[in-house]
Design an enzyme around this catalytic site. Structure first.
Site, PDB file in Angstrom:
ATOM      1  N   LYS A 205       0.766  -1.238  -0.078  1.00 17.76           N
ATOM      2  CA  LYS A 205       0.108   0.073   0.240  1.00 17.76           C
ATOM      3  C   LYS A 205       1.045   1.246   0.084  1.00 17.76           C
ATOM      4  O   LYS A 205       0.723   2.148  -0.622  1.00 17.76           O
ATOM      5  CB  LYS A 205      -0.927  -0.032   1.267  1.00 17.76           C
ATOM      6  CG  LYS A 205      -1.884   1.135   1.368  1.00 17.76           C
ATOM      7  CD  LYS A 205      -2.740   0.927   2.476  1.00 17.76           C
ATOM      8  CE  LYS A 205      -3.494   2.215   2.608  1.00 17.76           C
ATOM      9  NZ  LYS A 205      -4.403   2.521   3.837  1.00 17.76           N
ATOM     10  N   GLU A 211      10.753  -4.709   3.787  1.00 16.23           N
ATOM     11  CA  GLU A 211      10.853  -5.994   3.356  1.00 16.23           C
ATOM     12  C   GLU A 211      10.365  -6.351   2.026  1.00 16.23           C
ATOM     13  O   GLU A 211      11.035  -7.115   1.139  1.00 16.23           O
ATOM     14  CB  GLU A 211      10.002  -6.846   4.558  1.00 16.23           C
ATOM     15  CG  GLU A 211      10.322  -6.823   5.903  1.00 16.23           C
ATOM     16  CD  GLU A 211       9.854  -5.784   6.554  1.00 16.23           C
ATOM     17  OE1 GLU A 211       9.489  -4.558   5.938  1.00 16.23           O
ATOM     18  OE2 GLU A 211       9.593  -5.822   7.851  1.00 16.23           O
ATOM     19  N   GLY A 266      -4.487  -1.613   5.050  1.00 14.01           N
ATOM     20  CA  GLY A 266      -3.834  -2.827   4.509  1.00 14.01           C
ATOM     21  C   GLY A 266      -4.471  -4.201   4.892  1.00 14.01           C
ATOM     22  O   GLY A 266      -4.716  -5.124   4.017  1.00 14.01           O
ATOM     23  N   ARG A 267      -4.910  -4.533   6.209  1.00 15.94           N
ATOM     24  CA  ARG A 267      -5.311  -5.830   6.558  1.00 15.94           C
ATOM     25  C   ARG A 267      -7.036  -5.921   6.153  1.00 15.94           C
ATOM     26  O   ARG A 267      -7.434  -6.854   6.598  1.00 15.94           O
ATOM     27  CB  ARG A 267      -5.184  -5.739   8.272  1.00 15.94           C
ATOM     28  CG  ARG A 267      -5.693  -4.593   8.939  1.00 15.94           C
ATOM     29  CD  ARG A 267      -5.197  -4.680  10.249  1.00 15.94           C
ATOM     30  NE  ARG A 267      -5.601  -3.602  11.358  1.00 15.94           N
ATOM     31  CZ  ARG A 267      -4.823  -2.549  11.171  1.00 15.94           C
ATOM     32  NH1 ARG A 267      -3.961  -2.265  10.367  1.00 15.94           N
ATOM     33  NH2 ARG A 267      -5.242  -1.461  12.035  1.00 15.94           N
ATOM     34  N   GLU A 352      -3.794  -6.239  15.227  1.00 14.90           N
ATOM     35  CA  GLU A 352      -2.970  -4.912  14.827  1.00 14.90           C
ATOM     36  C   GLU A 352      -4.213  -3.904  14.713  1.00 14.90           C
ATOM     37  O   GLU A 352      -4.016  -2.614  15.005  1.00 14.90           O
ATOM     38  CB  GLU A 352      -2.787  -4.975  13.255  1.00 14.90           C
ATOM     39  CG  GLU A 352      -1.840  -3.932  12.869  1.00 14.90           C
ATOM     40  CD  GLU A 352      -0.954  -4.183  11.537  1.00 14.90           C
ATOM     41  OE1 GLU A 352       0.089  -4.754  11.587  1.00 14.90           O
ATOM     42  OE2 GLU A 352      -1.406  -3.705  10.544  1.00 14.90           O
ATOM     43  N   HIS A 383      -3.863 -31.911  19.095  1.00 10.87           N
ATOM     44  CA  HIS A 383      -2.980 -32.617  19.387  1.00 10.87           C
ATOM     45  C   HIS A 383      -2.078 -31.820  20.033  1.00 10.87           C
ATOM     46  O   HIS A 383      -0.568 -32.135  20.065  1.00 10.87           O
ATOM     47  CB  HIS A 383      -2.482 -33.512  18.440  1.00 10.87           C
ATOM     48  CG  HIS A 383      -3.529 -34.660  17.908  1.00 10.87           C
ATOM     49  ND1 HIS A 383      -3.626 -35.726  18.670  1.00 10.87           N
ATOM     50  CD2 HIS A 383      -4.584 -34.457  17.258  1.00 10.87           C
ATOM     51  CE1 HIS A 383      -4.431 -36.521  17.973  1.00 10.87           C
ATOM     52  NE2 HIS A 383      -5.233 -35.511  17.424  1.00 10.87           N
ATOM     53  N   LYS A 509      10.560  -0.673  13.528  1.00  9.16           N
ATOM     54  CA  LYS A 509      10.892  -0.454  12.061  1.00  9.16           C
ATOM     55  C   LYS A 509      12.410   0.828  11.919  1.00  9.16           C
ATOM     56  O   LYS A 509      13.289   0.463  11.125  1.00  9.16           O
ATOM     57  CB  LYS A 509      10.100   0.018  11.222  1.00  9.16           C
ATOM     58  CG  LYS A 509       8.981  -0.761  11.001  1.00  9.16           C
ATOM     59  CD  LYS A 509       7.869  -0.188   9.737  1.00  9.16           C
ATOM     60  CE  LYS A 509       6.461  -1.160   9.686  1.00  9.16           C
ATOM     61  NZ  LYS A 509       5.546  -0.459   8.892  1.00  9.16           N
TER      62      LYS A 509
HETATM   63  O1  F6P Z   1       4.021  -3.007   9.540  1.00 10.97           O
HETATM   64  C1  F6P Z   1       2.734  -3.249   9.668  1.00 10.97           C
HETATM   65  C2  F6P Z   1       2.108  -2.815   8.201  1.00 10.97           C
HETATM   66  O2  F6P Z   1       1.974  -1.358   7.882  1.00 10.97           O
HETATM   67  C3  F6P Z   1       0.638  -3.420   7.934  1.00 10.97           C
HETATM   68  O3  F6P Z   1      -0.339  -2.845   8.703  1.00 10.97           O
HETATM   69  C4  F6P Z   1       0.447  -3.617   6.723  1.00 10.97           C
HETATM   70  O4  F6P Z   1      -0.460  -4.505   6.271  1.00 10.97           O
HETATM   71  C5  F6P Z   1       1.842  -3.975   6.243  1.00 10.97           C
HETATM   72  O5  F6P Z   1       2.989  -3.261   7.089  1.00 10.97           O
HETATM   73  C6  F6P Z   1       2.336  -3.808   4.802  1.00 10.97           C
HETATM   74  O6  F6P Z   1       2.105  -2.688   4.594  1.00 10.97           O
HETATM   75  P1  F6P Z   1       2.548  -2.139   3.087  1.00 10.97           P
HETATM   76  O7  F6P Z   1       1.178  -2.722   2.046  1.00 10.97           O
HETATM   77  O8  F6P Z   1       2.294  -0.637   2.940  1.00 10.97           O
HETATM   78  O9  F6P Z   1       3.796  -2.699   2.173  1.00 10.97           O
END
Ligand code: F6P
Length: 545
Positions: A205, A211, A266-267, A352, A383, A509
């Site tokens: 987003k 990452e 995002g979620r 979150e 289990h 971060k």
């Molecule tokens: O670190 C948390 C977060 O901001 C989440 O809320 C989000 O889903 C994820 O990182 C990924 O963010 P983006 O879609 O901006 O890469």
């Protein structure tokens, strides 16, 4: 808290004390119609919440709490496009993503947003279908066979869950996911792939998540190192982002950049272009069924009175246990191998969203908010952690999610699995008294029987919800996910927190940015002694490699 809310809160506390000796076993015996009164259905979904430590009075009090907290008004505000995400000054419109074409307009800042939503959806669906029908080929003219989705958190969990869940609907393209910055993830995904027949999708987003950008760069290098060149990237790289400019700067052709909107968190975004891997996996028609299922749950949520409103009931039960009965978490157990990512998805969606300690007004809350959500696919969970659910000292309500039919039909496996789900819910509720345990051990000498019986006693009276779906299809999956989205929203309203921001993930971060270069240096360290020690160990381990 208003006077009215304080009074209801106190009524619930008193009610908890007065009813703490109530046992579900007795309640079921006293009222054979308990299930009839305490279950709801919507299309192919059934929610049984009768195995909870509640009476009609509990439900009345909880519905009063929802009422006085303004759940109805806040739900309307969300649906209307009001900026209810106060700390980010944003509207919250994931429900608009599943509105059918022709629905009444939804406005943000006076601008209608539905046509933008539907335009981007169409673009993504058309692109997915062009991969599936072979009209979009790779740069060397070969048909695309593999789609690699690179994203993390909300840009990964929803699509990954849906692609796995809808396995019987998969078409002719294999969909892979890379989320972790640990290089084992991307290395393992890329190893068997051919760049000529692979399309990548960089989903972020913000288009600023390190990452994801690291993995995207690694994918790009892998692609260019294998005989294809920068110009070929146009046919092999796509992006989904609300930061369209940054995606273009990364080198992705505008034609293959799909927009997200800042009014969707995002979620909560699997319904948007972020669902591209799902579209590629199951095709556009099935993806629309997923949206229709979510929309059906939205309609139920917005138009059903609290007493019969499934998301509201689930939310209130969570509040009852977390705020009044001292529950320490919530287990989610899908009795479905294809739903095995549901616990991971709900961990982010719930924790979150509601892992907050400031009210909307910025004050520290004096009540508990979101709890620990965890889970595992059934029967495997049985289990692993079910021992604690049955005989541990802590109260952990459980959701059992069970599809009734299977498309696989191998022997009696499915029936066995369903029986186990029902049996676990029954055992949690019934428990086993000491006398019942003794009776089971009737054949043993008395001393042995008396020694063993306490270990075989189950306290019972442990709550669960059973969410049954007639089958795991796109429509039902849409309903299920929207059910949890709205549950979490309602709890956020009752706790007077903002479920739609996530400031708590930012701090680590920033610190990681400082530490990464230090790993490579030999300079003196100025962290706490523990962090210095950890960095020192890394330096020693990697010095000669
Ligand atoms: O670190 C948390 C977060 O901001 C989440 O809320 C989000 O889903 C994820 O990182 C990924 O963010 P983006 O879609 O901006 O890469």
């Amino acid at each position: 808290m208003t006077k009215e809310l304080t009074a209801i809160w106190q009524d619930l506390q008193a009610h908890q004390i007065n009813t703490s000796s109530l046992n579900m076993r007795d309640q079921f015996q006293a009222d054979p119609a308990r299930f009839d009164k305490m279950h709801e259905t919507l299309h192919g979904l059934l929610l049984d919440y009768s195995k909870n430590r509640i009476s009609e009075e509990t439900l009345d009090l909880l519905c009063r709490l929802a009422d006085a907290s303004g759940v109805k008004q806040q739900a309307e505000a969300m649906r209307r496009g009001d900026k209810i995400n106060l700390s980010e000054n944003r509207a919250v419109l994931h429900t608009a993503l599943r509105l059918p074409v022709g629905s009444p307009a939804v406005y943000v800042d006076g601008e209608s947003v539905l046509s933008d939503i539907h335009r981007e959806l169409e673009r993504a669906l058309t692109f997915a279908d062009s991969l599936l029908n072979g009209s979009h080929t790779g740069a060397t003219g070969k048909r695309i066979t593999d789609f690699v989705h690179i994203g993390i958190g909300g840009s990964d969990l929803g699509p990954q869950l849906a692609v796995q869940a809808l396995q019987p609907y998969l078409q002719n393209i294999r969909v892979h996911f890379v989320s972790n910055s640990d290089d084992a993830n991307i290395a393992q995904v890329l190893a068997p792939l051919n760049p000529e027949t692979t399309v990548f999708c960089v989903a972020s987003k913000s288009f600023g998540t390190p990452e994801t950008l690291l993995n995207a760069q690694a994918a790009r290098n892998w692609f260019c190192d294998r005989g294809l060149n920068e110009a070929d990237i146009a046919r092999h790289f796509t992006a989904i982002s609300s930061n369209v400019e940054a995606a273009r700067d990364f080198g992705i052709t505008p034609e293959h950049v799909f927009a997200m909107f800042d009014f969707v968190g995002g979620r909560y975004s699997v319904w948007s272009a972020i669902g591209l891997p799902v579209m590629v996996a199951i095709g556009s028609a099935r993806f629309r069924e997923l949206l229709n299922g979510a929309h059906a749950m939205d309609e139920h949520f917005f138009h059903t009175d609290f007493r019969h409103n499934m998301p509201v009931l689930l939310a209130l039960l969570g509040v009852w246990y977390g705020n009044f009965c001292n529950a320490c978490g919530h287990a989610v157990v899908p009795y479905s191998h294809n739903l095995r990512r549901l616990p991971a998805y709900l961990k982010q969606l719930d924790m979150e969203s509601n892992g907050k300690r400031r009210t909307l007004q910025g004050e520290t809350v004096s009540w508990h908010t979101g709890g620990i959500v965890f889970g595992e696919e059934g029967v495997n969970g049985q289990h692993a952690f079910f021992q604690l659910l049955h005989q541990g000292t802590r109260l952990i309500p459980t959701d059992f999610i069970v599809p009734m039919r299977t498309p696989y039909n191998i022997g009696r496996q499915h029936r066995f699995t369903v029986a186990n789900a029902f049996a676990q819910a029954e055992a949690l509720m019934l428990g086993k008294t000491l006398d019942e345990a003794r009776a089971e051990l009737a054949g043993l000498p008395e001393a042995e029987r008396e020694a063993l019986a306490p270990h075989k006693e189950f306290p019972g009276n442990r709550p669960s919800n059973s969410i049954l779906i007639d089958e795991l299809n796109p429509f039902n999956l849409g309903m299920l996910l929207a059910l949890y989205e709205h549950k979490i929203f309602v709890q956020g309203v009752i706790w007077n927190i903002n479920p739609f921001d996530q400031w708590g993930v930012e701090y680590g971060k920033v610190l990681a940015k400082n530490i990464e270069p230090e790993l490579e240096q030999t300079t003196e360290l100025h962290h706490d002694a523990s962090t210095n020690g950890l960095i020192g160990f890394y330096r020693r381990c990697t010095r000669d490699t």
